[in-house]
Design a protein around this motif. Structure first.
Motif, short mmCIF file in Angstrom:
data_model
loop_
_atom_site.label_atom_id
_atom_site.label_comp_id
_atom_site.label_asym_id
_atom_site.label_seq_id
_atom_site.Cartn_x
_atom_site.Cartn_y
_atom_site.Cartn_z
N VAL A 182 0.11 0.16 4.88
CA VAL A 182 0.82 -1.06 5.12
C VAL A 182 0.07 -2.39 4.60
CG1 VAL A 182 1.84 -2.81 6.67
CG2 VAL A 182 2.65 -0.34 6.64
N LEU A 183 -1.30 -2.16 5.06
CA LEU A 183 -2.30 -3.38 4.54
C LEU A 183 -2.61 -3.53 3.04
CD1 LEU A 183 -4.34 -5.70 5.46
CD2 LEU A 183 -6.07 -3.96 5.86
N LEU A 184 -2.59 -2.52 2.58
CA LEU A 184 -2.75 -2.62 1.16
C LEU A 184 -1.45 -3.00 0.33
CD1 LEU A 184 -4.75 0.84 0.43
CD2 LEU A 184 -5.75 -1.65 0.90
N LEU A 185 -0.29 -2.55 0.70
CA LEU A 185 0.79 -2.93 0.38
C LEU A 185 1.08 -4.55 0.55
CD1 LEU A 185 3.76 -2.58 -1.07
CD2 LEU A 185 4.69 -2.02 1.49
N LEU A 186 0.45 -4.83 1.70
CA LEU A 186 0.62 -6.56 1.80
C LEU A 186 -0.40 -7.39 0.73
CD1 LEU A 186 0.41 -7.50 5.73
CD2 LEU A 186 1.96 -8.43 4.06
N ARG A 187 -1.44 -6.61 0.49
CA ARG A 187 -2.45 -7.28 -0.34
C ARG A 187 -1.98 -6.89 -1.85
NH1 ARG A 187 -5.58 -11.22 1.51
NH2 ARG A 187 -7.12 -10.54 3.02
N GLY A 188 -0.98 -6.43 -2.10
CA GLY A 188 -0.36 -6.22 -3.43
C GLY A 188 -0.09 -4.72 -4.02
N ARG A 189 -0.62 -3.66 -3.61
CA ARG A 189 -0.58 -2.58 -4.21
C ARG A 189 0.40 -1.49 -3.30
NH1 ARG A 189 -3.88 -1.35 -8.77
NH2 ARG A 189 -4.25 -3.22 -9.70
N ASP A 190 1.49 -0.93 -3.74
CA ASP A 190 2.23 -0.01 -3.19
C ASP A 190 1.46 1.32 -3.27
OD1 ASP A 190 3.90 2.13 -5.17
OD2 ASP A 190 3.43 -0.21 -5.88
#
Length: 437
Positions: A182-190
């Protein structure tokens, strides 16, 4: 860092992010328990609480999140959204924005992950290495939010963070317990695109064939030619890759009897531990950003004995380690457990009582006051940086870095019960065996 709104208007931003949106169902109330149990959930909480400017807002938001007032949470690049019910029953749409990483940031992060032994396999198995945050920061990429990074938007018209956006931020810690990606999705990458790119980079890095030689060997330079070229030498060859595991120590079980009273089992155990430690040190040395890290202090004999005991040596070796460091056998077992939970810091909390200065004590009291509602707060008796539940079932110990360590009574002795937490409620829940995020 890029702007969280890289498009001309909100509608364009929403349309681009919808394809990567993930929606998490509303979570049940968490009355009287910590918000997170995993490393990633706790790391988010620590970043949130360490950068908060208003303790009152933290407390109000935590109260709403504990009561189950946060609805389903939508997570997209740069934004989390939920409807939050306030204490009066009114519903508010709340958003929290977080800057997305730009292309250079992602290049550094992915290159570091490929270079670091073990990271690539863990990520491709959908496991998030705990040290990824530290190594990313060393490479110049901040994954966790810092001061001012979480930008609130709420229809209650608050000018800054309100109880609703704070409750949503707390709920993210519980989502990270479920899925740290979830943190990496928030930062822009799924997750899918991230893992696909990671596989491509890993395959490219694993290609062993250098140009110019079919057998894979690096081309050399004749020494006379190198000297004649006024010491303009070619680039050094690529360093060898880190072995997948420590080397095997020598076998000491031979037909020749050992001299004197040599303890062969102890020598074999020490050799195996030396190989494992050498492998760990080499992995750290070749990791990106190693040169920016402080040099750790040399372990004392007492701390090194705890490290060795954590590796589960044969009983007679454990007895020797305990005797050599002035511990009894149970004391060494407690030291080994503390080492597993937090290394030198955890061992210090176990064996060295300290009295916080006035500033540290004030911070501790404020954290304890904010951790529970009035009707939930346990009766704690404090003494020298340690707070014990009135019935003696659990204890909180304050580390010199401000983190809280959970302890419980075992056979008449206080024993470490888990790793440190920034939230005393979470630490005490661990100590009492009642908490989950």
């Amino acid at each position: 860092m890029s702007d969280p709104y890289p498009y001309e208007d909100q509608e364009a931003f929403d349309e681009a992010a919808d394809a990567r949106e993930r929606v998490f169902a509303a979570l049940p109330p968490a009355q009287g328990r910590g918000f997170a149990v995993t490393w990633w959930g706790r790391a988010w909480l620590k970043a949130l609480e360490d950068t908060a400017l208003e303790l009152a807002q933290l407390k109000a938001g935590r109260r709403l999140a504990r009561a189950g007032a946060v609805g389903a949470v939508s997570v997209r690049p740069g934004r989390i959204t939920a409807v939050v019910r306030d204490r009066g029953g009114a519903l508010h749409r709340s958003d929290v924005l977080l800057h997305q990483l730009d292309g250079d940031d992602w290049d550094r992060l992915l290159d570091m992950a490929v270079e670091r032994s073990g990271y690539i396999a863990a990520l491709l198995d959908r496991e998030m290495p705990p040290h990824l945050v530290e190594d990313a920061a060393a490479a110049g990429v901040e994954l966790l939010p810092g001061i001012g990074d979480l930008e609130p938007r709420c229809d209650c018209d608050a000018w800054d963070h309100c109880a609703h956006t704070t409750a949503l931020s707390y709920q993210v810690a519980r989502l990270l317990d479920q899925d740290p990606f979830v943190l990496l999705l928030l930062r822009g990458r799924d997750e899918r695109s991230l893992l696909d790119e990671l596989q491509v980079r890993s395959a490219a890095a694993a290609d062993p064939a250098p140009s110019g030689r079919e057998d894979g060997a690096a081309e050399g330079v004749d020494a006379a030619d190198a000297y004649a070229s006024a010491f303009v030498l070619p680039p050094l060859p690529t360093p060898p890759s880190l072995p997948a595991e420590p080397g095997l120590p020598p076998v000491l079980d031979t037909e020749t009897a050992p001299p004197g009273d040599t303890d062969v089992d102890a020598l074999e155990f020490l050799a195996a531990q030396a190989a494992a430690e050498a492998h760990r040190l080499l992995a750290d040395a070749v990791a990106t950003g190693h040169q920016q890290r402080p040099v750790p202090e040399e372990l004392t004999p007492s701390a090194d004995a705890a490290r060795l005991a954590a590796a589960a040596p044969p009983e007679h070796i454990a007895v020797r380690l305990a005797r050599a460091t002035g511990r009894d056998r149970e004391g060494l077992a407690l030291a080994a457990r503390a080492w597993e939970y937090g290394g030198v810091a955890a061992l210090t909390v176990l064996e060295d009582a300290w009295t916080p200065d006035a500033k540290s004590a004030a911070r501790a009291r404020a954290a304890l006051d904010a951790a529970w509602e009035e009707d939930e707060r346990p009766a704690l008796k404090g003494s020298r940086g340690r707070w014990t539940v009135s019935d003696g079932a659990g204890q909180l110990r304050l580390g010199r870095d401000g983190r809280w360590w959970p302890y419980r009574k075992e056979r008449g002795r206080w024993a470490p019960a888990g790793p440190a937490a920034s939230d005393p409620a979470a630490a005490l829940a661990t100590a009492l065996g009642t908490g989950q995020g």
